[in-house]
Write a protein that holds these residues in place. Sequence first.
Motif, PDB file in Angstrom:
ATOM      1  N   PHE A   1      -4.558  15.595  -8.071  1.00 24.98           N
ATOM      2  CA  PHE A   1      -3.261  15.875  -7.470  1.00 24.98           C
ATOM      3  C   PHE A   1      -3.407  16.068  -5.957  1.00 24.98           C
ATOM      4  O   PHE A   1      -2.640  15.538  -5.164  1.00 24.98           O
ATOM      5  CB  PHE A   1      -2.676  17.129  -8.137  1.00 24.98           C
ATOM      6  CG  PHE A   1      -1.317  17.533  -7.640  1.00 24.98           C
ATOM      7  CD1 PHE A   1      -0.291  16.602  -7.516  1.00 24.98           C
ATOM      8  CD2 PHE A   1      -1.051  18.846  -7.307  1.00 24.98           C
ATOM      9  CE1 PHE A   1       0.960  16.972  -7.066  1.00 24.98           C
ATOM     10  CE2 PHE A   1       0.202  19.233  -6.854  1.00 24.98           C
ATOM     11  CZ  PHE A   1       1.207  18.296  -6.729  1.00 24.98           C
ATOM     12  N   MET A   2      -4.435  16.821  -5.558  1.00 29.42           N
ATOM     13  CA  MET A   2      -4.700  17.036  -4.135  1.00 29.42           C
ATOM     14  C   MET A   2      -4.978  15.705  -3.435  1.00 29.42           C
ATOM     15  O   MET A   2      -4.481  15.444  -2.348  1.00 29.42           O
ATOM     16  CB  MET A   2      -5.919  17.947  -3.953  1.00 29.42           C
ATOM     17  CG  MET A   2      -5.698  19.357  -4.389  1.00 29.42           C
ATOM     18  SD  MET A   2      -4.623  20.190  -3.234  1.00 29.42           S
ATOM     19  CE  MET A   2      -4.453  21.768  -4.003  1.00 29.42           C
ATOM     20  N   LEU A   3      -5.802  14.869  -4.085  1.00 25.17           N
ATOM     21  CA  LEU A   3      -6.142  13.577  -3.475  1.00 25.17           C
ATOM     22  C   LEU A   3      -4.878  12.736  -3.295  1.00 25.17           C
ATOM     23  O   LEU A   3      -4.665  12.145  -2.224  1.00 25.17           O
ATOM     24  CB  LEU A   3      -7.167  12.822  -4.325  1.00 25.17           C
ATOM     25  CG  LEU A   3      -7.593  11.465  -3.752  1.00 25.17           C
ATOM     26  CD1 LEU A   3      -8.227  11.624  -2.379  1.00 25.17           C
ATOM     27  CD2 LEU A   3      -8.564  10.747  -4.677  1.00 25.17           C
ATOM     28  N   SER A   4      -3.998  12.725  -4.322  1.00 26.48           N
ATOM     29  CA  SER A   4      -2.801  11.912  -4.176  1.00 26.48           C
ATOM     30  C   SER A   4      -1.903  12.491  -3.082  1.00 26.48           C
ATOM     31  O   SER A   4      -1.220  11.750  -2.383  1.00 26.48           O
ATOM     32  CB  SER A   4      -2.059  11.775  -5.507  1.00 26.48           C
ATOM     33  OG  SER A   4      -1.579  13.030  -5.915  1.00 26.48           O
ATOM     34  N   GLY A   5      -1.940  13.823  -2.928  1.00 26.28           N
ATOM     35  CA  GLY A   5      -1.197  14.445  -1.835  1.00 26.28           C
ATOM     36  C   GLY A   5      -1.717  14.004  -0.475  1.00 26.28           C
ATOM     37  O   GLY A   5      -0.948  13.662   0.430  1.00 26.28           O
ATOM     38  N   TRP A   6      -3.031  13.985  -0.318  1.00 27.78           N
ATOM     39  CA  TRP A   6      -3.628  13.520   0.941  1.00 27.78           C
ATOM     40  C   TRP A   6      -3.252  12.056   1.191  1.00 27.78           C
ATOM     41  O   TRP A   6      -2.966  11.651   2.312  1.00 27.78           O
ATOM     42  CB  TRP A   6      -5.151  13.631   0.886  1.00 27.78           C
ATOM     43  CG  TRP A   6      -5.708  14.977   1.233  1.00 27.78           C
ATOM     44  CD1 TRP A   6      -6.110  15.933   0.357  1.00 27.78           C
ATOM     45  CD2 TRP A   6      -5.950  15.528   2.535  1.00 27.78           C
ATOM     46  NE1 TRP A   6      -6.590  17.031   1.029  1.00 27.78           N
ATOM     47  CE2 TRP A   6      -6.503  16.811   2.362  1.00 27.78           C
ATOM     48  CE3 TRP A   6      -5.748  15.057   3.839  1.00 27.78           C
ATOM     49  CZ2 TRP A   6      -6.861  17.634   3.429  1.00 27.78           C
ATOM     50  CZ3 TRP A   6      -6.108  15.876   4.911  1.00 27.78           C
ATOM     51  CH2 TRP A   6      -6.649  17.144   4.694  1.00 27.78           C
ATOM     52  N   MET A   7      -3.273  11.252   0.101  1.00 28.07           N
ATOM     53  CA  MET A   7      -2.944   9.835   0.259  1.00 28.07           C
ATOM     54  C   MET A   7      -1.516   9.673   0.740  1.00 28.07           C
ATOM     55  O   MET A   7      -1.230   8.859   1.626  1.00 28.07           O
ATOM     56  CB  MET A   7      -3.136   9.098  -1.080  1.00 28.07           C
ATOM     57  CG  MET A   7      -4.603   8.885  -1.425  1.00 28.07           C
ATOM     58  SD  MET A   7      -4.854   8.522  -3.163  1.00 28.07           S
ATOM     59  CE  MET A   7      -4.101   6.910  -3.301  1.00 28.07           C
ATOM     60  N   LEU A   8      -0.612  10.477   0.159  1.00 27.90           N
ATOM     61  CA  LEU A   8       0.782  10.427   0.588  1.00 27.90           C
ATOM     62  C   LEU A   8       0.886  10.795   2.067  1.00 27.90           C
ATOM     63  O   LEU A   8       1.606  10.155   2.835  1.00 27.90           O
ATOM     64  CB  LEU A   8       1.611  11.395  -0.269  1.00 27.90           C
ATOM     65  CG  LEU A   8       3.120  11.304  -0.084  1.00 27.90           C
ATOM     66  CD1 LEU A   8       3.634  10.014  -0.702  1.00 27.90           C
ATOM     67  CD2 LEU A   8       3.814  12.497  -0.726  1.00 27.90           C
TER      68      LEU A   8
ATOM     69  N   ALA B   1       0.817  -1.213   0.000  1.00 28.20           N
ATOM     70  CA  ALA B   1       0.000   0.000   0.000  1.00 28.20           C
ATOM     71  C   ALA B   1       0.852   1.264   0.000  1.00 28.20           C
ATOM     72  O   ALA B   1       0.624   2.173  -0.803  1.00 28.20           O
ATOM     73  CB  ALA B   1      -0.952  -0.003   1.191  1.00 28.20           C
ATOM     74  N   ARG B   2       1.852   1.309   0.884  1.00 28.00           N
ATOM     75  CA  ARG B   2       2.657   2.537   0.997  1.00 28.00           C
ATOM     76  C   ARG B   2       3.434   2.847  -0.273  1.00 28.00           C
ATOM     77  O   ARG B   2       3.284   3.931  -0.824  1.00 28.00           O
ATOM     78  CB  ARG B   2       3.591   2.449   2.207  1.00 28.00           C
ATOM     79  CG  ARG B   2       2.932   2.914   3.467  1.00 28.00           C
ATOM     80  CD  ARG B   2       3.943   3.502   4.437  1.00 28.00           C
ATOM     81  NE  ARG B   2       3.241   3.782   5.667  1.00 28.00           N
ATOM     82  CZ  ARG B   2       3.178   2.945   6.694  1.00 28.00           C
ATOM     83  NH1 ARG B   2       3.806   1.778   6.626  1.00 28.00           N
ATOM     84  NH2 ARG B   2       2.507   3.256   7.770  1.00 28.00           N
ATOM     85  N   PRO B   3       4.277   1.913  -0.756  1.00 30.95           N
ATOM     86  CA  PRO B   3       5.028   2.231  -1.985  1.00 30.95           C
ATOM     87  C   PRO B   3       4.120   2.555  -3.170  1.00 30.95           C
ATOM     88  O   PRO B   3       4.440   3.468  -3.946  1.00 30.95           O
ATOM     89  CB  PRO B   3       5.846   0.962  -2.253  1.00 30.95           C
ATOM     90  CG  PRO B   3       5.438  -0.038  -1.245  1.00 30.95           C
ATOM     91  CD  PRO B   3       4.709   0.650  -0.164  1.00 30.95           C
ATOM     92  N   LEU B   4       3.005   1.849  -3.297  1.00 26.78           N
ATOM     93  CA  LEU B   4       2.100   2.147  -4.415  1.00 26.78           C
ATOM     94  C   LEU B   4       1.558   3.567  -4.304  1.00 26.78           C
ATOM     95  O   LEU B   4       1.446   4.286  -5.300  1.00 26.78           O
ATOM     96  CB  LEU B   4       0.941   1.142  -4.442  1.00 26.78           C
ATOM     97  CG  LEU B   4       1.255  -0.214  -5.071  1.00 26.78           C
ATOM     98  CD1 LEU B   4       0.105  -1.183  -4.877  1.00 26.78           C
ATOM     99  CD2 LEU B   4       1.570  -0.062  -6.549  1.00 26.78           C
ATOM    100  N   THR B   5       1.217   3.973  -3.075  1.00 24.05           N
ATOM    101  CA  THR B   5       0.714   5.327  -2.869  1.00 24.05           C
ATOM    102  C   THR B   5       1.760   6.353  -3.280  1.00 24.05           C
ATOM    103  O   THR B   5       1.444   7.341  -3.947  1.00 24.05           O
ATOM    104  CB  THR B   5       0.337   5.528  -1.396  1.00 24.05           C
ATOM    105  OG1 THR B   5      -0.603   4.524  -1.051  1.00 24.05           O
ATOM    106  CG2 THR B   5      -0.252   6.882  -1.154  1.00 24.05           C
TER     107      THR B   5
ATOM    108  N   VAL C   1      -1.410  10.460   4.356  1.00 21.75           N
ATOM    109  CA  VAL C   1      -1.934   9.355   5.177  1.00 21.75           C
ATOM    110  C   VAL C   1      -0.873   8.264   5.298  1.00 21.75           C
ATOM    111  O   VAL C   1      -0.598   7.756   6.387  1.00 21.75           O
ATOM    112  CB  VAL C   1      -3.229   8.769   4.556  1.00 21.75           C
ATOM    113  CG1 VAL C   1      -3.641   7.497   5.273  1.00 21.75           C
ATOM    114  CG2 VAL C   1      -4.350   9.782   4.613  1.00 21.75           C
ATOM    115  N   ALA C   2      -0.238   7.920   4.163  1.00 23.22           N
ATOM    116  CA  ALA C   2       0.776   6.876   4.190  1.00 23.22           C
ATOM    117  C   ALA C   2       1.922   7.264   5.119  1.00 23.22           C
ATOM    118  O   ALA C   2       2.476   6.434   5.832  1.00 23.22           O
ATOM    119  CB  ALA C   2       1.307   6.634   2.779  1.00 23.22           C
ATOM    120  N   HIS C   3       2.257   8.562   5.120  1.00 24.49           N
ATOM    121  CA  HIS C   3       3.409   8.998   5.897  1.00 24.49           C
ATOM    122  C   HIS C   3       3.107   9.152   7.388  1.00 24.49           C
ATOM    123  O   HIS C   3       3.894   8.738   8.238  1.00 24.49           O
ATOM    124  CB  HIS C   3       3.931  10.317   5.338  1.00 24.49           C
ATOM    125  CG  HIS C   3       5.144  10.824   6.050  1.00 24.49           C
ATOM    126  ND1 HIS C   3       6.385  10.275   5.847  1.00 24.49           N
ATOM    127  CD2 HIS C   3       5.295  11.779   7.002  1.00 24.49           C
ATOM    128  CE1 HIS C   3       7.260  10.883   6.626  1.00 24.49           C
ATOM    129  NE2 HIS C   3       6.624  11.803   7.340  1.00 24.49           N
TER     130      HIS C   3
END
Lengths: 160, 667
Positions: B101-108, B39-43, B110-112
């Motif tokens: 882009f914003m959503l992927s930023g939020w996902m990053l 999950a983390r690396p894919l995100t 969350v992962a972090h």
Amino acid sequence: MKPHRRNRLALILFISFGLSVTVGLTLFALSQNINMFFTPTQVAQGEVQPGQAFRIGGMVKEGSLVKNELDLAVRFTTTDFVSDVPIAYNEASGILPDLFREGQGIVAEGSVDAFGIFQATKVLAKHDENYMSPEVKAAMDAAKLLNADESDLVNEELTK
Amino acid sequence: MLPEIGHFSLILALNLCVLLSVFPFIGSVKGDVVLMSLARPLTVGVFVFVALAYVSLTAAFATDDFSVLYVAEHSNTLLPERYKLTAVWGGHEGSFLLWIFMLSGWMLAVAHFSRSVPLDFLARVLSILGMLSVGYLLFLLATSNPFDRVVPLAPADGADLNSALQDFGFIVHPPTLYMGYVGFSVVFAFAMAALLSGRLDSAWARWCRPWANVAWAILTLGLCLGSWWAYYELGWGGWWAWDPVENPPLITWLLGTALVHSLAVSEKRGAFKSWTVMLSILAFAGSLLGTFITRSGLLTSIHAFASDPERGIFILGILVLSIGGGLLLYAVRSPLLKGGVGFELSSREMFLLTNNVLLVVAAASVLLGTLFPMIFQALTGKLISIGPPYFNAIFIPLMIPLIFFMAVGPLSMWKSTSVRSMVTRLGRVAMISLVLGIGLPLVITLEFDFWSIAGVGFALWISLSMISDFGNKIRKKSNIVEGVRGLSLSYYGMQLAHIGVAVMVAGISLTSSYSIEKSVLLQSGESTDLGEFNFEIGAARSVSGKNFSGQEVSINVSKDDIFLTELLPQRRVYFASGTPSTEMAIDAGFLRDLFVTLGEQKENGAWSMTLYVKPFVRWIWLGALFMVFGGLVSAADKRYRYLQESVDKNKKSLATYSSGKTADVGV
């Protein structure tokens, strides 16, 4: 009844009372604040009573815009290319929007007076020049249907 | 070349999102640590490629690559640099790319930041966000690709960015609003993951709460910036118009506000869990509805994009799938939830429940007014619109009890609080707010005005009760320093946000009651009075910028013959599009704004113009800023910080995973 049951009952009664009051008030407020929309053709055919408040939408007819030089009164004609309705507006109740121009789609709020002139209290023009408001578009489409023979002409006017 | 790289990155990001939504999810169902760890690396991969696509589009704007259709439609060689870089979100395609882009930023993020959250839970959260991204990316690639080329001949110059958008507000408002909007997807994903795992407990509420607070704070900021921008740009001096596209963010905000409060109960008392999950779904639905309404072109609005209905249907599909899926999962899993502990009619739980009911009803009535024209048209074929009077008539009566309970709630006790103790604690506050609320407006203006009295009274009611509570809490400690330190950040955040509401309520009521305006036709040398101010028209002169030219009129404002300020409103024509545009002149102040919009010049040299005096209008946005800081401060509370020990514990629980400790998993 056990205390927690009584509490729950009171809670449910309280919420349903609040909800029904709100629903009632909401529907009342809604019914009081509906602005009907009419096209220039509908207005020309007399579907609207003089004095009744409504919205009208169409194009500002080319060559129809007259602005007084000494005060803020403005007159123009709105058209759906079938019927025309003259509109009177006074900029004392607000300067016309930036995109108000001849050939531009507009929506005006107000009512028709005894002489058949639409006295506008508010004139809206949209900020995106490619964008036509659903009302204006509907007026154009309705007019096109009525006037299928002249549709080429209408298209020509629209693409200008 | 660069646009192709951008396009290709988007396709890669889509593929990674598909992997993200499948493998970690299977891993979490089967208890397979390796799959979950993907999950983390894919995100990170999704973020990198979406960012690459975003940068490619920005580069196409920066280098005036008009062979890209989207750039040709929304930029121009004469456009100033700052707008070239931000014109990316000047139209439908690019702004949706910004959304992703914003959503992927939020996902990053969350992962972090969620290292203390158990891996299976995190895998589910990221995987659900991955599913949403699949939908969005498919939509972008299939219906609205921003990288489409103009073949075979590229235009020599672009059509220019809409002149109404060439403003500072355009740089800050859309990204902030989107960031807030998309933040509720994260909260939604947390709720879904909790339903799937059956782990809907206080720990879940504690993981979810900082995300909800931050999303709420950013959405508040986005709304505030939008209101401020509309105020100074659109030129009618209004700060809120109940426009059909303004309403969905407000609906989302109201539901988000309810959610933030309900999460507090879920975390502290383990109650309202089912309701909290429902609110997460609803707030997310509100955010999707916002995009749907803006992009489908179904409603008349200043925000609407020129768009085709196919896009609307696609977004409606995403909306139905994600929200329908969420509600279905809720229906299947929520009966398994155990009810929380009991509480009495007079308790903090009850007051917060009242707050929630009022906020949700307010959201529902705004939604009704927004969608009613659409429903009415579908049923009768007649076109109607619902005016601001409807919204005011419904919204204000709902806000009054809400404000009343805002002072009561924070002072009350969990589980049970005696009415008598509340009366003794709030009696003095009530008396002071009543006396000063009536007294202050009356003494200063010598007029009786109901709404300004109500506004000042309620603002005092909220802020004094906060101050008195703060005083009581500190007095319990041995000295002040220890008392101030002893209170948690989330308490300070709550205080700040509530005082923000007080400031905003005062601003709204005073500016609505005391604003004055008039439209006049004046020649140079003439003057006119508005309220206690005198406006004298001076000379007009030509102005020009990189991509426009126009005229500027000097207006000297004075009060009691003392010169205050010079206002310089402009009327511009932009070269590329030929559209005229007014630039208002504003003299902003803590107690009042003076503001002028310029109309046309008549043949005799007179200018038409509208003059405004708006007392306390800044307080509306000042209050919103307090709320933003309140939300952020309480999200920074140390109990949400992820401690090393919980990370260790997490590792230990992972070790036990392979031994089949996954009884609660799976639907």
